[in-house]
Scaffold this motif. Structure first.
Motif, PDB file in Angstrom:
ATOM      1  N   GLY A   1      31.819   7.620 -36.470  1.00 43.08           N
ATOM      2  CA  GLY A   1      31.849   6.305 -37.078  1.00 43.08           C
ATOM      3  C   GLY A   1      30.463   5.836 -37.488  1.00 43.08           C
ATOM      4  O   GLY A   1      30.273   5.308 -38.587  1.00 43.08           O
ATOM      5  N   ALA A   2      29.506   6.029 -36.597  1.00 43.46           N
ATOM      6  CA  ALA A   2      28.145   5.566 -36.886  1.00 43.46           C
ATOM      7  C   ALA A   2      27.612   6.237 -38.153  1.00 43.46           C
ATOM      8  O   ALA A   2      26.972   5.598 -38.999  1.00 43.46           O
ATOM      9  N   GLU A   3      27.908   7.509 -38.279  1.00 43.95           N
ATOM     10  CA  GLU A   3      27.427   8.239 -39.456  1.00 43.95           C
ATOM     11  C   GLU A   3      28.088   7.693 -40.738  1.00 43.95           C
ATOM     12  O   GLU A   3      27.446   7.601 -41.788  1.00 43.95           O
ATOM     13  N   ALA A   4      29.353   7.332 -40.628  1.00 43.52           N
ATOM     14  CA  ALA A   4      30.031   6.751 -41.792  1.00 43.52           C
ATOM     15  C   ALA A   4      29.376   5.418 -42.165  1.00 43.52           C
ATOM     16  O   ALA A   4      29.127   5.145 -43.350  1.00 43.52           O
ATOM     17  N   VAL A   5      29.081   4.590 -41.153  1.00 44.26           N
ATOM     18  CA  VAL A   5      28.454   3.291 -41.432  1.00 44.26           C
ATOM     19  C   VAL A   5      27.080   3.496 -42.079  1.00 44.26           C
ATOM     20  O   VAL A   5      26.729   2.844 -43.065  1.00 44.26           O
ATOM     21  N   GLU A   6      26.288   4.412 -41.523  1.00 44.13           N
ATOM     22  CA  GLU A   6      24.966   4.713 -42.114  1.00 44.13           C
ATOM     23  C   GLU A   6      25.123   5.063 -43.595  1.00 44.13           C
ATOM     24  O   GLU A   6      24.355   4.613 -44.437  1.00 44.13           O
ATOM     25  N   ASN A   7      26.121   5.879 -43.888  1.00 48.79           N
ATOM     26  CA  ASN A   7      26.297   6.325 -45.264  1.00 48.79           C
ATOM     27  C   ASN A   7      26.829   5.223 -46.159  1.00 48.79           C
ATOM     28  O   ASN A   7      26.474   5.160 -47.336  1.00 48.79           O
ATOM     29  N   ALA A   8      27.655   4.359 -45.619  1.00 50.84           N
ATOM     30  CA  ALA A   8      28.122   3.219 -46.420  1.00 50.84           C
ATOM     31  C   ALA A   8      26.927   2.360 -46.834  1.00 50.84           C
ATOM     32  O   ALA A   8      26.843   1.894 -47.985  1.00 50.84           O
ATOM     33  N   VAL A   9      26.001   2.152 -45.903  1.00 53.67           N
ATOM     34  CA  VAL A   9      24.809   1.355 -46.225  1.00 53.67           C
ATOM     35  C   VAL A   9      23.934   2.096 -47.252  1.00 53.67           C
ATOM     36  O   VAL A   9      23.433   1.490 -48.208  1.00 53.67           O
ATOM     37  N   LYS A  10      23.785   3.409 -47.073  1.00 52.34           N
ATOM     38  CA  LYS A  10      23.022   4.193 -48.062  1.00 52.34           C
ATOM     39  C   LYS A  10      23.621   4.018 -49.459  1.00 52.34           C
ATOM     40  O   LYS A  10      22.908   3.783 -50.430  1.00 52.34           O
ATOM     41  N   ILE A  11      24.935   4.132 -49.537  1.00 57.46           N
ATOM     42  CA  ILE A  11      25.620   4.059 -50.837  1.00 57.46           C
ATOM     43  C   ILE A  11      25.447   2.660 -51.445  1.00 57.46           C
ATOM     44  O   ILE A  11      25.134   2.514 -52.630  1.00 57.46           O
ATOM     45  N   ALA A  12      25.637   1.631 -50.602  1.00 54.66           N
ATOM     46  CA  ALA A  12      25.515   0.252 -51.111  1.00 54.66           C
ATOM     47  C   ALA A  12      24.092  -0.008 -51.615  1.00 54.66           C
ATOM     48  O   ALA A  12      23.899  -0.632 -52.669  1.00 54.66           O
ATOM     49  N   ARG A  13      23.110   0.469 -50.886  1.00 55.17           N
ATOM     50  CA  ARG A  13      21.716   0.250 -51.312  1.00 55.17           C
ATOM     51  C   ARG A  13      21.434   1.009 -52.604  1.00 55.17           C
ATOM     52  O   ARG A  13      20.791   0.492 -53.524  1.00 55.17           O
ATOM     53  N   HIS A  14      21.914   2.226 -52.664  1.00 57.89           N
ATOM     54  CA  HIS A  14      21.663   3.043 -53.847  1.00 57.89           C
ATOM     55  C   HIS A  14      22.338   2.439 -55.073  1.00 57.89           C
ATOM     56  O   HIS A  14      21.737   2.345 -56.148  1.00 57.89           O
ATOM     57  N   ALA A  15      23.578   1.996 -54.885  1.00 56.93           N
ATOM     58  CA  ALA A  15      24.349   1.484 -56.024  1.00 56.93           C
ATOM     59  C   ALA A  15      23.792   0.156 -56.539  1.00 56.93           C
ATOM     60  O   ALA A  15      23.845  -0.112 -57.734  1.00 56.93           O
TER      61      ALA A  15
END
Ligand SMILES: Cc1ncc(COP(=O)(O)O)c(C=O)c1O
Length: 452
Positions: free
Chosen positions: A135-149
């Motif tokens: 789960g933590a890894e998914a959350v990290e990646n959601a934040v990465k994606i939101a920042r990138h987008a």
């Protein structure tokens, strides 16, 4: 191989509570001593009973005890442990291949899980998913994606939030002890907003939705600036923070605010997702469609798998190679997820979760009428909780919470606690638990209160 390896678990395990020793028994205590010599102290247990088989609504231990499970390994074994379709799919997959790394050579099972995620998650827009291990890894990646987008950096999280134990997710998580104490410095550009927590909202539950929304959006405007916010992340029903159910309108208002300002609205459904609350996802209850949704836990019947699913344009804003990991979307975990999702759909486990709520909530409310230390009964479907307070106040009472949990454990009922103040008993039975075990578990809980 351990001595109990031949004991079969799964749905065929006798669905009964049976206590033949004290809890924990001598075999568990011996294993605990071994554990203490070899396993780090920081990894702790709710109940040091060593499990040898599990299935349906029970956990069997090394001493021959059989316990009723109101925890599902923290909302994971929703389809039950060793569910038939999960086991069949895992066996079949493990016999063909166990790993290629999706980033080296792809395989169909990963794609099939992403197709299921597109089908099951809220909204009928074009979606993409990426798979991870926790789960933590998914959350990290959601934040990465939101920042990138968005090209923005700030992320807004809430009081009582829990998003994981990695560095960024510790920063998003609210509670200090035990999750953050001594582990800083934490990732930057995280801002915390008050949660719409009806029991504890200063103006009372009736004012909570509108007041909380005004406070959160005001805080973002004054302290962060809407144009700097990449994402707002929220658990539609908060998990570790206390099973806090925001009042109707709060989530929808927040999603609307995000839409108006180009902020990515991330629903963390890692605990509340996959039929737990009586819908496939808790957001659906209010018709809220998140831009990104993080899932894990119940997705794969106990195998480690997590996902970020979201609007195609957001997800695909990231360059090839920007997302991934060696094991993310492991084929055996994907096979398990396909088996678990099939089970949820075929057995209508969302409907079963609603039924569990219909059985549990009235009995919990009745308990609250008898014991003034129960300050609140809340939850949805098979994600319910009671919050314990000092009678006549809303001051948290973690001591009586721990005592009730201990009494349940001694009587063979696995219950979990949670809450920023450690004063919430939470109930997360497997969705396949039978009515009689469920009722028996509730009777044990009632006895535990009576014994205080
Ligand atoms: C809402 C939520 N987000 C994230 C996590 C972290 O998941 P994991 O423990 O798989 O890293 C959890 C775990 O309890 C959770 O409940």
């Amino acid at each position: 191989m351990n001595a109990h390896a031949a004991t079969p678990g799964g749905p065929g395990l006798p669905q009964e509570r049976r206590l033949v020793t004290q809890i924990p028994g001598p075999a568990s205590r011996e294993l605990l001593a071994r554990r203490q010599r070899s396993v780090a102290r920081g990894v702790s247990h709710v109940l040091p009973v060593f499990v040898t088989a599990a299935g349906g609504g029970v956990l069997a231990d090394a001493d021959g005890n059989s316990l009723i499970d109101f925890g599902s390994g923290i909302a994971v074994a929703s389809v039950g442990n060793s569910a038939q379709r999960v086991v069949d799919r895992v066996r079949e997959q493990a016999g063909r291949f166990t790993h290629t790394c999706f980033m080296v050579n792809p395989y169909e099972e990963y794609v099939a899980v992403c197709e299921e995620l597109a089908r099951r998650t809220p909204g009928d827009h074009d979606k993409r998913s990426a798979l991870f291990n926790s789960g933590a890894e998914a959350v990290e990646n959601a934040v990465k994606i939101a920042r990138h987008a968005t090209g923005r950096q700030a992320v807004v999280a809430f009081d009582h939030a829990y998003h994981g134990r990695t560095n960024l997710t510790m920063a998003l998580t609210a509670k200090n002890m035990p999750y953050k104490q001594g582990f800083g410095p934490f990732a930057g550009e995280i801002y915390r907003a008050p949660m719409a927590y009806p029991l504890r909202w200063p103006g009372g539950p009736a004012a909570c939705a509108a007041d909380a929304l005004a406070t959160v959006t005001g805080l973002i405007h004054a302290q962060v600036g809407e144009e700097n916010v990449a994402a707002v992340i929220i658990e539609p029903i908060q998990g570790e923070g206390g099973f806090i159910v925001p009042p109707p309108g709060f989530l929808a208002g927040l999603a609307e605010f995000c839409r108006a300002h180009g902020i990515v609205f991330i629903a963390d459904e890692i605990q509340s997702g996959f039929c737990r609350t009586g819908d496939w996802f808790a957001c659906e209850h209010e018709g809220v469609v998140p831009d990104l949704i993080t899932t894990a836990k119940g997705i794969a019947g106990g195998l480690p798998l997590a996902a970020v699913t979201g609007r195609a344009a957001l997800m695909d804003s990231v360059h090839p190679g920007g997302l991934g990991g060696t094991y993310g979307g492991n084929p055996v975990a994907c096979a398990a997820a396909l088996g678990a999702i099939e089970t949820m759909a075929e057995q209508d486990l969302a409907g079963r979760a609603r039924r569990i709520g219909e059985i549990m909530l009235p009995r919990l409310r009745k308990l609250a009428e008898t014991y003034p230390c129960i300050g609140d009964v809340r939850g949805r479907g098979a994600m319910t909780a009671i919050e314990l307070v000092r009678p006549g106040s809303i001051d948290p009472d973690p001591d009586v919470t721990a005592a009730v949990a201990r009494a349940c454990h001694q009587a063979g009922l696995v219950v979990l606690t949670c809450g920023t103040f450690g004063n919430v008993l939470r109930f997360l039975p497997p969705l396949v638990i039978g009515d009689s075990l469920l009722e028996e578990g509730l009777s044990i809980l009632e006895d535990a209160f009576a014994a205080q």
